[in-house]
Design an enzyme around this catalytic site. Structure first.
Site, PDB file in Angstrom:
ATOM      1  N   GLY A  18     -13.488 -20.550  -6.436  1.00  0.00           N
ATOM      2  CA  GLY A  18     -12.872 -21.745  -5.479  1.00  0.00           C
ATOM      3  C   GLY A  18     -12.472 -22.980  -6.199  1.00  0.00           C
ATOM      4  O   GLY A  18     -12.831 -23.234  -7.275  1.00  0.00           O
TER       5      GLY A  18
ATOM      6  N   HIS B  92     -12.767 -13.676 -13.990  1.00  0.00           N
ATOM      7  CA  HIS B  92     -12.772 -12.980 -12.800  1.00  0.00           C
ATOM      8  C   HIS B  92     -12.750 -11.359 -12.673  1.00  0.00           C
ATOM      9  O   HIS B  92     -11.710 -10.712 -12.955  1.00  0.00           O
ATOM     10  CB  HIS B  92     -11.355 -13.434 -12.199  1.00  0.00           C
ATOM     11  CG  HIS B  92     -11.269 -14.579 -11.730  1.00  0.00           C
ATOM     12  ND1 HIS B  92     -11.662 -15.168 -10.271  1.00  0.00           N
ATOM     13  CD2 HIS B  92     -11.083 -15.986 -11.970  1.00  0.00           C
ATOM     14  CE1 HIS B  92     -11.659 -16.437 -10.042  1.00  0.00           C
ATOM     15  NE2 HIS B  92     -11.205 -16.927 -11.265  1.00  0.00           N
TER      16      HIS B  92
ATOM     17  N   CYS C 198     -16.805 -17.458 -11.580  1.00  0.00           N
ATOM     18  CA  CYS C 198     -15.973 -18.647 -11.595  1.00  0.00           C
ATOM     19  C   CYS C 198     -16.557 -19.956 -11.255  1.00  0.00           C
ATOM     20  O   CYS C 198     -17.644 -20.440 -11.741  1.00  0.00           O
ATOM     21  CB  CYS C 198     -14.567 -18.405 -11.387  1.00  0.00           C
ATOM     22  SG  CYS C 198     -13.411 -19.415 -12.409  1.00  0.00           S
ATOM     23  N   LEU C 199     -16.077 -20.365  -9.980  1.00  0.00           N
ATOM     24  CA  LEU C 199     -16.646 -21.598  -9.731  1.00  0.00           C
ATOM     25  C   LEU C 199     -18.134 -21.207  -9.085  1.00  0.00           C
ATOM     26  O   LEU C 199     -19.188 -22.200  -9.434  1.00  0.00           O
ATOM     27  CB  LEU C 199     -15.925 -21.819  -8.230  1.00  0.00           C
ATOM     28  CG  LEU C 199     -16.465 -23.281  -7.531  1.00  0.00           C
ATOM     29  CD1 LEU C 199     -16.443 -24.676  -8.534  1.00  0.00           C
ATOM     30  CD2 LEU C 199     -16.082 -23.530  -6.146  1.00  0.00           C
TER      31      LEU C 199
ATOM     32  N   GLU D 220     -13.459  -9.290 -10.761  1.00  0.00           N
ATOM     33  CA  GLU D 220     -12.759  -8.417  -9.730  1.00  0.00           C
ATOM     34  C   GLU D 220     -11.325  -8.047  -9.847  1.00  0.00           C
ATOM     35  O   GLU D 220     -10.935  -7.124  -9.366  1.00  0.00           O
ATOM     36  CB  GLU D 220     -13.045  -9.260  -8.216  1.00  0.00           C
ATOM     37  CG  GLU D 220     -12.059 -10.344  -8.081  1.00  0.00           C
ATOM     38  CD  GLU D 220     -12.555 -11.822  -8.965  1.00  0.00           C
ATOM     39  OE1 GLU D 220     -13.524 -11.827  -9.941  1.00  0.00           O
ATOM     40  OE2 GLU D 220     -12.047 -12.915  -8.581  1.00  0.00           O
TER      41      GLU D 220
ATOM     42  N   ILE E 192       0.780  -1.238   0.078  1.00  0.00           N
ATOM     43  CA  ILE E 192      -0.123   0.001  -0.132  1.00  0.00           C
ATOM     44  C   ILE E 192       0.801   1.340   0.078  1.00  0.00           C
ATOM     45  O   ILE E 192       0.425   2.295  -0.694  1.00  0.00           O
ATOM     46  CB  ILE E 192      -0.885  -0.064   1.232  1.00  0.00           C
ATOM     47  CG1 ILE E 192      -1.783  -1.269   1.367  1.00  0.00           C
ATOM     48  CG2 ILE E 192      -1.856   1.449   1.179  1.00  0.00           C
ATOM     49  CD1 ILE E 192      -2.652  -1.205   0.184  1.00  0.00           C
TER      50      ILE E 192
ATOM     51  N   ASP F 197      15.436 -11.611   7.587  1.00  0.00           N
ATOM     52  CA  ASP F 197      15.144 -12.867   7.050  1.00  0.00           C
ATOM     53  C   ASP F 197      16.325 -13.507   6.044  1.00  0.00           C
ATOM     54  O   ASP F 197      16.754 -12.720   5.540  1.00  0.00           O
ATOM     55  CB  ASP F 197      13.910 -13.122   6.247  1.00  0.00           C
ATOM     56  CG  ASP F 197      12.644 -12.697   6.770  1.00  0.00           C
ATOM     57  OD1 ASP F 197      12.702 -12.445   8.080  1.00  0.00           O
ATOM     58  OD2 ASP F 197      11.621 -12.268   6.100  1.00  0.00           O
TER      59      ASP F 197
HETATM   60  N1  GLN Z   1     -12.232 -24.769  -9.786  1.00  0.00           N
HETATM   61  C1  GLN Z   1     -12.674 -24.259 -10.800  1.00  0.00           C
HETATM   62  C2  GLN Z   1     -12.086 -24.545 -12.067  1.00  0.00           C
HETATM   63  O1  GLN Z   1     -10.904 -24.892 -12.074  1.00  0.00           O
HETATM   64  C3  GLN Z   1     -13.131 -22.983 -10.610  1.00  0.00           C
HETATM   65  C4  GLN Z   1     -11.938 -22.261 -10.604  1.00  0.00           C
HETATM   66  C5  GLN Z   1     -12.238 -20.673  -9.778  1.00  0.00           C
HETATM   67  O2  GLN Z   1     -13.231 -20.573  -9.444  1.00  0.00           O
HETATM   68  N2  GLN Z   1     -11.166 -19.626 -10.100  1.00  0.00           N
HETATM   69  O3  GLN Z   1     -12.618 -24.344 -13.116  1.00  0.00           O
END
Ligand code: GLN
Length: 535
Positions: free
Chosen positions: A355, A508, A382-383, A510, A19, A148
């Site tokens: 996901g 996506h 997506c998912l 977002e 940031i 580190d």
């Molecule tokens: N798991 C799903 C796929 O691989 C969706 C991936 C996601 O939501 N980015 O197609």
């Protein structure tokens, strides 16, 4: 002549180097300079694509299909400029490059070592972005904390780089923490002194200290820090905790971080940065006239960063609608057909998150059915889109055994299936459908209304796809496929009839929302939630 700013972190992790780097970049950009930011991460993974979201937060995907650290999301949201593969480098990638060269025989029999071979590769990467475009200033954020073991090659590379290009063209900003001891009512400088000592041991004298603090830094603390850390007093910058990350550029402006940097580079300081649009956004963000509740149905809620870009997109979309969007995280595993009414009772909108894997799928399907049947605004990413297709197949087409093959590989109705080119793919890193793809929108659809055009580009990260074998069955039963990839014919967007707002996107969105360019699916979703709320 490009200048280079390095941002290192001291005392603890999670101080918000990304940031601070993005805020400095914003201020310099608002002064008319060409600026970019890159992040060097000291872990051995070649990229963050294989990292668990619980451990590392969201994996941010660029247009060119790089799976990167989520800080790149901040860079894009602040600067409103796309980043690329070259903006994120890990130790794994550095070593991979050097080892590949060694196998090619490029080192002509020399012993390959951290110094000079690894440090040379780091130095090469520092200037790589200049090949893409001309920059006045390149900001390089070094991940991890000074001290580190794995940061050492980076610090050594910075030391050499500074020597190579000259001190006048390089600056090191050290971001540190000034803890407050409640019992003693005192701010403490010692951890910072030690951290700067670590940097000095690596041959680096920081030029500017940015001090994260919960309390304002009094003058004597600034003086003390300046004296003990060998910087001038104006180079001790206070970074107070902010209500929103979008306040940080203004806080840094107040502390003259941009001017201090320009002065040290001997660059002209003319007037003030143009932050008009940024301030408008903040004004709207802080003075909402409406309020909506969005339920975010997902399974990585233990770490908020796992859905970073989604949360930030709602901040942008909320500001556009002058609406305070409360995003309520809800674990899909806690939702079932009996409790869904109760669990989602005051939802003005339901978003089913991206996901991987089968865990939590049932709850997602139940939430989608609830949104579909009760005409609550729905947005699947997506998912989340794939689940909407499965739910439609199960409950509208009546195929109770329909599934994504990710969840049930032997389903007789694999409505979401592995893509052909994924079937023989056994390597996990970097092998999904990644990056920006074209999508054609159907005129008259909700998607067309949202985007206001027929061709869009959005970013992908997935292995599974809508199975076109069933396309006709779906279309005949009221599912609208409103976005299609013109090259592969893959379905990228689905909608349904007779619903005020129901959309699932395979990409996506977002990842492309910025302060200056809020993502339209989010802004329209919030608008639909507002309409629903007012009803
Ligand atoms: N798991 C799903 C796929 O691989 C969706 C991936 C996601 O939501 N980015 O197609």
């Amino acid at each position: 002549m490009t200048r280079y700013v390095f941002v290192t972190g001291g005392v603890t992790s999670s101080l918000g180097k990304g940031i601070i780097a993005a805020s400095l970049a914003k201020l310099l950009q608002a002064r008319g300079l060409q600026v970019t930011i890159q992040k060097f991460d000291p872990y051995i993974n070649v990229d963050p694509g294989t990292l668990n979201p619980y451990e590392h937060g969201e994996c941010y995907v660029t247009d060119d299909g790089a799976e990167t650290d989520l800080d790149l999301g901040h860079y894009e949201r602040f600067l409103n400029r796309p980043t690329s593969q070259a903006n994120n480098v890990t130790t794994g990638r550095i070593y991979q490059t050097v080892i590949n060269k060694e196998r090619e025989g490029a080192f002509l029999g020399k012993t390959v070592q951290v110094i000079p071979h690894i440090t040379d590769e780091i130095k090469r990467r520092i200037t790589l972005l200049e090949k893409e475009s001309a920059y006045d200033i390149i900001i390089t954020e070094i991940g991890g904390t000074v001290g580190d073991i794995e940061s050492l090659p980076y610090l050594e590379a910075i030391r050499q780089f500074r020597r190579d290009v000259g001190k006048e063209r390089c600056l090191v900003i050290h971001l540190t923490l000034i803890p407050y001891l409640k019992a003693a009512k005192e701010l403490k400088t010692k951890p910072t002194q030690h951290s700067v000592k670590e940097l000095l041991q690596a041959g680096i004298q920081p030029d500017i200290l940015v001090c994260r603090t919960e309390h304002p830094l009094p003058n004597e603390i600034r003086e003390k820090l300046a004296l003990f850390c060998n910087v001038d007093e104006r180079s001790v910058i206070e970074a107070m905790d902010a209500d929103t990350i979008y306040d940080v550029p203004l806080l840094m402006l107040k502390e003259k971080l941009d001017k201090t940097v320009l002065k040290k580079f001997n660059l002209k300081i003319a007037g003030e940065p143009d932050l008009g649009q940024w301030k408008d956004f903040l004004g709207k963000l802080k003075n909402p006239t409406h309020e909506v509740k969005i339920y975010l149905v997902g399974k990585y809620h233990e770490l908020r960063d796992a859905y970073k870009s989604i949360y930030e997109s709602f901040v942008h979309a909320g500001a556009v609608n002058e609406c305070n969007v409360t995003v309520i995280p809800i674990h899909s595993e806690t939702i079932d057909a009996e409790n869904v009414q109760q669990r989602l009772k005051d939802a003005d909108g339901i978003l089913v998150a991206p996901g991987f894997g089968e865990r939590g799928i049932e709850g997602k399907l139940v939430a989608i059915r609830h949104a579909r049947e009760n005409k609550i605004p729905f947005f699947g990413i997506c998912l989340g889109m794939q689940c909407a297709v499965v739910e439609y197949a199960q409950n509208v087409l009546g195929w109770k055994d329909a599934a994504s093959t990710e969840v049930n590989p032997s389903s007789p109705h694999p409505v979401i299936d592995f893509m052909e080119d994924q079937k023989n793919q056994h390597i996990k890193g970097g092998t999904m459908r990644l990056g920006s793809y074209k999508c054609k929108l159907a005129k008259g659809s909700l998607a067309f209304k949202i985007y206001g055009k027929t061709e869009i580009n959005e970013r992908h990260r997935h292995r599974y796809e809508f199975n076109n074998t069933y396309l006709k069955d779906f279309q005949d039963n009221g599912l609208i496929t409103s976005g299609i990839n013109p090259e592969s014919n893959l379905v990228e967007i689905i909608e349904i009839k007779d619903h005020p707002f129901f959309i699932g996107v395979q990409f996506h969105p977002e990842l492309k929302s910025t302060v200056e360019n809020p993502q339209p699916v989010f802004t329209h979703f919030v608008k639909a939630a507002l309409t629903y709320h007012q009803k």
